[in-house]
Design a protein around this motif. Structure first.
Motif, PDB file in Angstrom:
ATOM      1  N   VAL A 174      76.618  57.893  46.300  1.00 36.59           N
ATOM      2  CA  VAL A 174      75.374  58.328  45.677  1.00 36.59           C
ATOM      3  C   VAL A 174      75.474  59.790  45.245  1.00 36.59           C
ATOM      4  N   VAL A 175      75.157  60.015  43.965  1.00 39.99           N
ATOM      5  CA  VAL A 175      75.093  61.374  43.430  1.00 39.99           C
ATOM      6  C   VAL A 175      73.648  61.844  43.522  1.00 39.99           C
ATOM      7  N   LEU A 176      73.458  62.949  44.238  1.00 39.32           N
ATOM      8  CA  LEU A 176      72.148  63.596  44.346  1.00 39.32           C
ATOM      9  C   LEU A 176      72.298  64.986  43.738  1.00 39.32           C
ATOM     10  N   GLU A 177      71.462  65.275  42.748  1.00 36.42           N
ATOM     11  CA  GLU A 177      71.528  66.569  42.071  1.00 36.42           C
ATOM     12  C   GLU A 177      70.234  67.342  42.297  1.00 36.42           C
ATOM     13  N   HIS A 178      70.389  68.671  42.433  1.00 36.88           N
ATOM     14  CA  HIS A 178      69.235  69.557  42.539  1.00 36.88           C
ATOM     15  C   HIS A 178      69.600  70.883  41.875  1.00 36.88           C
ATOM     16  N   ASN A 179      68.842  71.264  40.863  1.00 38.12           N
ATOM     17  CA  ASN A 179      69.065  72.536  40.162  1.00 38.12           C
ATOM     18  C   ASN A 179      70.517  72.716  39.707  1.00 38.12           C
ATOM     19  N   GLY A 180      71.104  71.657  39.162  1.00 38.48           N
ATOM     20  CA  GLY A 180      72.452  71.749  38.628  1.00 38.48           C
ATOM     21  C   GLY A 180      73.560  71.679  39.658  1.00 38.48           C
ATOM     22  N   ALA A 181      73.208  71.372  40.903  1.00 42.66           N
ATOM     23  CA  ALA A 181      74.209  71.269  41.967  1.00 42.66           C
ATOM     24  C   ALA A 181      74.181  69.860  42.554  1.00 42.66           C
ATOM     25  N   VAL A 182      75.326  69.433  43.062  1.00 43.67           N
ATOM     26  CA  VAL A 182      75.454  68.115  43.659  1.00 43.67           C
ATOM     27  C   VAL A 182      75.648  68.269  45.166  1.00 43.67           C
ATOM     28  N   LEU A 183      75.071  67.331  45.917  1.00 44.20           N
ATOM     29  CA  LEU A 183      75.196  67.360  47.375  1.00 44.20           C
ATOM     30  C   LEU A 183      76.523  66.730  47.777  1.00 44.20           C
ATOM     31  N   LEU A 184      77.354  67.502  48.468  1.00 40.70           N
ATOM     32  CA  LEU A 184      78.632  67.018  48.982  1.00 40.70           C
ATOM     33  C   LEU A 184      78.672  67.213  50.488  1.00 40.70           C
ATOM     34  N   LEU A 185      79.290  66.255  51.158  1.00 42.71           N
ATOM     35  CA  LEU A 185      79.341  66.245  52.618  1.00 42.71           C
ATOM     36  C   LEU A 185      80.753  66.546  53.096  1.00 42.71           C
ATOM     37  N   GLU A 186      80.842  67.241  54.238  1.00 40.94           N
ATOM     38  CA  GLU A 186      82.133  67.672  54.777  1.00 40.94           C
ATOM     39  C   GLU A 186      82.336  67.103  56.178  1.00 40.94           C
ATOM     40  N   ARG A 224      69.607  66.357  57.298  1.00 38.47           N
ATOM     41  CA  ARG A 224      69.951  66.092  58.700  1.00 38.47           C
ATOM     42  C   ARG A 224      71.194  65.203  58.707  1.00 38.47           C
ATOM     43  N   LEU A 225      72.322  65.785  59.061  1.00 38.32           N
ATOM     44  CA  LEU A 225      73.597  65.072  59.024  1.00 38.32           C
ATOM     45  C   LEU A 225      73.808  64.243  60.287  1.00 38.32           C
ATOM     46  N   THR A 226      74.480  63.101  60.106  1.00 47.81           N
ATOM     47  CA  THR A 226      74.831  62.265  61.251  1.00 47.81           C
ATOM     48  C   THR A 226      76.342  62.125  61.405  1.00 47.81           C
ATOM     49  N   ASN A 227      77.050  61.816  60.322  1.00 48.60           N
ATOM     50  CA  ASN A 227      78.492  61.566  60.378  1.00 48.60           C
ATOM     51  C   ASN A 227      79.323  62.718  59.834  1.00 48.60           C
ATOM     52  N   TYR A 228      78.700  63.814  59.509  1.00 42.69           N
ATOM     53  CA  TYR A 228      79.390  64.916  58.862  1.00 42.69           C
ATOM     54  C   TYR A 228      79.127  66.218  59.597  1.00 42.69           C
ATOM     55  N   ALA A 229      80.045  67.167  59.405  1.00 42.99           N
ATOM     56  CA  ALA A 229      79.925  68.464  60.066  1.00 42.99           C
ATOM     57  C   ALA A 229      79.052  69.431  59.276  1.00 42.99           C
ATOM     58  N   ALA A 230      79.080  69.294  57.934  1.00 47.06           N
ATOM     59  CA  ALA A 230      78.356  70.249  57.093  1.00 47.06           C
ATOM     60  C   ALA A 230      78.062  69.615  55.742  1.00 47.06           C
ATOM     61  N   TYR A 231      77.217  70.274  54.993  1.00 43.33           N
ATOM     62  CA  TYR A 231      76.934  69.848  53.621  1.00 43.33           C
ATOM     63  C   TYR A 231      76.884  71.079  52.737  1.00 43.33           C
ATOM     64  N   ARG A 232      77.088  70.840  51.449  1.00 42.68           N
ATOM     65  CA  ARG A 232      77.019  71.926  50.472  1.00 42.68           C
ATOM     66  C   ARG A 232      76.414  71.393  49.181  1.00 42.68           C
ATOM     67  N   TRP A 233      75.568  72.194  48.571  1.00 39.96           N
ATOM     68  CA  TRP A 233      75.111  71.932  47.207  1.00 39.96           C
ATOM     69  C   TRP A 233      76.019  72.768  46.323  1.00 39.96           C
ATOM     70  N   LEU A 234      76.900  72.122  45.565  1.00 41.54           N
ATOM     71  CA  LEU A 234      77.847  72.845  44.723  1.00 41.54           C
ATOM     72  C   LEU A 234      77.549  72.602  43.252  1.00 41.54           C
ATOM     73  N   PRO A 235      77.726  73.645  42.418  1.00 39.35           N
ATOM     74  CA  PRO A 235      77.431  73.509  40.985  1.00 39.35           C
ATOM     75  C   PRO A 235      78.260  72.404  40.335  1.00 39.35           C
ATOM     76  N   LEU A 236      77.584  71.565  39.579  1.00 39.93           N
ATOM     77  CA  LEU A 236      78.266  70.470  38.879  1.00 39.93           C
ATOM     78  C   LEU A 236      79.258  70.971  37.848  1.00 39.93           C
ATOM     79  N   ASP A 237      79.056  72.180  37.331  1.00 38.52           N
ATOM     80  CA  ASP A 237      79.955  72.681  36.290  1.00 38.52           C
ATOM     81  C   ASP A 237      81.156  73.424  36.863  1.00 38.52           C
ATOM     82  N   GLY A 238      81.271  73.445  38.199  1.00 41.80           N
ATOM     83  CA  GLY A 238      82.399  74.121  38.825  1.00 41.80           C
ATOM     84  C   GLY A 238      83.566  73.175  39.070  1.00 41.80           C
ATOM     85  N   ASP A 239      84.645  73.715  39.612  1.00 38.76           N
ATOM     86  CA  ASP A 239      85.813  72.926  39.981  1.00 38.76           C
ATOM     87  C   ASP A 239      85.577  72.417  41.397  1.00 38.76           C
ATOM     88  N   LEU A 240      85.036  71.226  41.501  1.00 32.63           N
ATOM     89  CA  LEU A 240      84.620  70.686  42.792  1.00 32.63           C
ATOM     90  C   LEU A 240      85.808  70.188  43.612  1.00 32.63           C
TER      91      LEU A 240
END
Length: 138
Positions: free
Chosen positions: A19-31, A107-123
């Motif tokens: 699932v892609v979730l976007e907010h203000n040009g950033a995508v939610l990625l889980l670590e 609120r993470l369950t299976n992940y250590a951290a999350y980041r909202w990263l810009p979609l126009d960056g080198d993800l």
């Protein structure tokens, strides 16, 4: 979405959703805590589709279980990719763009951290996820 499930069943592949979730040009990625050799540490929210479970239900469940966020709409199908599971079984991961009621608190369950990263960056994601995000941006 029913056609995607039926096609996967006919081809004998297990289904997962991403699932892609976007907010203000950033995508939610889980670590994850651990780093597996050759794999990115960042991924999209996702889950295994349960037997008989509609894909829309799996999308909402994946986001709720992994982030605590509530899906209010699924905008579109973004494509899929196939791979082999760790057990050597064929898997198809179908991806969707979704909207959530609010973007916090996460609120993470299976992940250590999350980041909202810009979609126009080198993800820092796999090439397969990068292709899905390219489709999403287009």
């Amino acid at each position: 979405m029913t056609e995607l499930s039926e096609k996967a069943a006919a081809e004998g592949v297990a289904l997962r959703v991403g699932v892609v979730l976007e907010h203000n040009g950033a995508v939610l990625l889980l670590e994850r805590d651990e780093y597996a050799e050759g794999r990115s540490t960042l991924s999209l929210p996702g889950t295994i589709v349960r037997a008989g479970e509609p894909l829309a239900t799996a999308v909402a469940r994946a986001v709720a279980e992994e982030t605590g966020l509530t899906v209010v709409d699924i905008h579109r199908h973004l494509g899929s990719f196939d791979y082999l599971s760790n057990a050597g079984k064929p898997v198809r991961r179908e991806h969707f763009a979704a909207e959530v009621a609010a973007v916090s608190p996460v609120r993470l369950t299976n992940y250590a951290a999350y980041r909202w990263l810009p979609l126009d960056g080198d993800l820092p994601v796999t090439s397969s996820i990068r292709a899905i995000l390219t489709t999403y941006r287009a």
